[in-house]
Write an enzyme that holds these catalytic residues in place. Sequence first.
Site: not given
Length: 392
Positions: A7, A88, A177, A236, A379
């Site tokens: 990633n 990713r 996601h 956020r 992930e």
Amino acid sequence: MKILSVNAGSSSLKFTLFELPEKKELINGTFEKIGLNDSFYSIKINGEKTKKEASLKSHADAVNILIKELLENKVISSLEDLDGVGHRLVHGGNKFSKSVIINDEVLEAAEECIELAPIHNPANILGIRTFMKALPNVAQVAVFDTAFHQTMDKEDYLYGVPYEWYQKYGVRRYGFHGTSHRYVYKTICEELKNDKLKVINCHIGNGSSLCAIDSGKVLHTTMGFTPLAGVIMGTRSGDVDASIIPFIMKKENKTCEEVVNDLNKKSGLLGISGVSSDSRDIEDGIKEGNERCQLANDMLCKSVANYIAMYNNMLNGADVITFTAGLGENSILTREAIGNLISSLGVKIDKERNNVRGKMTLISSDDSSIPVYIVPTNEELMIAEDTYELIK
Ligand code: AMP
């Protein structure tokens, strides 16, 4: 097979090396502050973590050190031992509905998606190019955050805006996601021995999104054109009325980019509490009687609960609700509060069962209308498994 999961961010690079199909984690690590003076990296092997300072002028330096560490720690005896690298990639636009082996065409298409994810995709692509150069004989695979959500119906992914915006510029809900939602869905289906489950997955971390999945098909997800939309997150805002943007631009004499930056980085738990984006600090604040911390947490829980109710309707009754990611796996308080807010659906969280962190656990009581589980996400493993499936 030995598969590396990567990633790459703009100034960081995280990796995990797996042995597959055994799902054995051999080594993992993070390179941080790449391109800055105080760069460093940490490596974890056999449960032992070491932090080392290193001059990381570019991602290439990080990849070279990574390869050296793999060899020195004898997790591989030569570069031929590496069977594949999975990367990713945040945005695959409309072009990718599943993971793919990377070739020039894939890289070009990923580059076309840069305008949809201007911060993330360039860093991800830089990571891919660096690995392709360092390991030219090893297969590289791209795993997209958006891919899982490509099964949404048009009426669910379009916004009520001029249709030409979608046709000309690709303005639509993409969702993010996806790798985590897919991993949790697969894991709960395996656990309950049913691959046709109707699941509401709540990925609640620093970034958060919910996803409604029926028999592997995504019906809806809370993030949208960008990862700014949906529920309230660490920094956020989640969903807001777009008219707030020009209003604040005028009031505070700010540019559009500055206001959008405020919505991304100064809002959510941080903006409401004025204390922190980290829910552990928010929980400490609540214990000390800080009303704005309480308010921030109440708002987060309510926005999650309201989407669960909506998704239960879209699924015509969910079979399972799952919680994952930093808060979903670890915040006992948040799970209990969300559970209370959906009691009208007949959901009942069991206090004792819920008193757990980071473990696959049934946390609802036996008479809950919908069973609720914690399912830790992974992930990195999903990226490695996709890579394994594509190259084996
Ligand atoms: P993630 O983005 O998935 O890494 O999640 C990060 C969020 O999870 C942060 O807000 C953390 O405060 C939160 N988190 C991690 N551990 C705990 C914990 N034990 N209790 C409450 N929140 C936690």
